[in-house]
Scaffold this active site. Structure first.
Site, PDB file in Angstrom:
ATOM      1  N   ASP A 146       0.821  -1.212   0.000  1.00  0.00           N
ATOM      2  CA  ASP A 146       0.000   0.000   0.000  1.00  0.00           C
ATOM      3  C   ASP A 146       0.853   1.259   0.000  1.00  0.00           C
ATOM      4  OD1 ASP A 146      -2.198  -1.637   0.145  1.00  0.00           O
ATOM      5  OD2 ASP A 146      -2.509  -1.355   2.302  1.00  0.00           O
ATOM      6  N   ARG A 147       0.265   2.310  -0.511  1.00  0.00           N
ATOM      7  CA  ARG A 147       0.939   3.613  -0.568  1.00  0.00           C
ATOM      8  C   ARG A 147       1.456   4.043   0.808  1.00  0.00           C
ATOM      9  NH1 ARG A 147      -2.386   8.393  -3.079  1.00  0.00           N
ATOM     10  NH2 ARG A 147      -0.684   9.709  -3.719  1.00  0.00           N
TER      11      ARG A 147
END
Length: 342
Positions: free
Chosen positions: A141-142
């Protein structure tokens, strides 16, 4: 173009014939290739083949005259030198086949609506003199920091992707959560379902009878804790669902600190930086050349600050270790740290 012969390389082992042609002749359409196979113009070791035939190293592939490719379009602009330097600083390990990066929190792995900078666009900075562009093998995930695995050739990418699908890769994450899960270790076996699509999709805990539910399992252990207020967890995903660790921690009643999507107000306790405290700490994987590779990533600055304030002792980050032709110890990638629950 005249008839030519090509020898299948080691890097192309088990590659489908149509994917081999797509790699070497990207402008050739699937329909044209099917016709060439059907009429016997493409042959493998002198025998007829289909587009789904799997290749083996050393085989001889007959390539007939192919349609002329379309006129080349303008090449994409070269990568900004600053981005090349930035991704070079992320490299923790590199050899002829793989690269392991330490991605900072806040940097997306791939592009999407509104995303102008991401890891995938920066991979040209790691290409060097190779004819192949490096490829991401998986994503995180970012807002998650830590390890990203990159393959240096398409063949290596295929081998590593098969290892991920076969669950031969051990992944360990560290998280700092609100509260203290009871019991202190176990397996979270909670199916998940996705609502919506794209970057706005939300993952929720689902009933086992829900036809949209996907099995999701995570092994967890409390490494250290500050009473019942804050805990440091080691998490090992046994399945690979979107946002699995974040939702599973929420279902335990111990949301990850700084989670922008899950846990609500409880995930943002006063006195802590408002950034996701989830870190892809360690990878233990089969190396494409044989043996196993172990890599660990140091904590990002915001988690390092929290560890110091909570009195959690992570210890030194071990150097990458490639054990050729032998099974690596399962203890190293878990990275339990030197602290004890208190």
């Amino acid at each position: 173009m005249s008839v030519t012969t090509r020898i299948v390389s080691e890097d192309e082992a088990d590659l489908r014939l149509d994917r081999w042609f797509r790699r070497h002749f990207p402008t050739l359409t699937q329909g044209v290739l099917q016709k060439l196979c059907r009429t016997g113009q493409v042959r493998l070791d002198g025998k007829r083949v289909t587009t789904a035939t799997r290749l083996a190293p050393g085989q001889t592939l007959r390539v007939p005259p192919l349609p002329a490719p379309p006129a080349p379009t303008d090449a994409p602009p070269p990568l900004d030198p600053k981005l090349a330097q930035e991704i070079e600083r992320m490299v923790l390990y590199r050899d002829d086949q793989v690269i392991v990066l330490n991605k900072p929190s806040g940097l997306p792995t791939q592009g999407g609506p509104g995303i102008v900078k991401h890891v995938d666009m920066m991979l040209d900075g790691l290409r060097g003199d190779s004819e192949h562009r490096p490829r991401l093998v998986h994503r995180i995930d970012r807002d998650t920091s830590g390890l990203l695995l990159v393959a240096r050739t398409p063949g290596v990418a295929a081998k590593l992707a098969a290892s991920f699908r076969g669950r031969d890769v051990k992944k360990t994450y560290w998280a700092v959560v609100v509260g203290r899960p009871m019991p202190g270790s176990g397996v979270i076996d909670q199916p998940l379902a996705k609502l919506g699509a794209g970057n706005g999709a939300l993952v929720i805990a689902a009933d086992r009878k829900d036809e949209d539910a996907a099995s999701a399992r995570t092994e967890y252990e409390v490494v250290d804790a500050a009473g019942k207020k804050i805990s440091w967890l080691a998490l090992e995903p046994l399945t690979g669902r979107t946002h699995q660790l974040r939702v599973h921690c929420e279902t335990l009643g111990t949301p990850i600190i700084g989670d922008p999507r899950y846990g609500g107000k409880a995930a943002h306790p006063e006195g802590f930086t408002d950034r996701l405290h989830l870190h892809a700490r360690a990878l233990d994987l089969p190396h494409p050349a044989g043996g196993r590779l172990q890599v660990a990533a140091p904590l990002p600055p915001h988690m390092k600050t929290t560890f110091k304030e909570m009195g959690f002792v992570a210890g030194d980050t071990p150097k990458p270790h490639y054990a050729r032709g032998s099974a690596a110890s399962s203890e190293a990638p878990r990275q339990r740290g030197k602290g004890s629950a208190k």
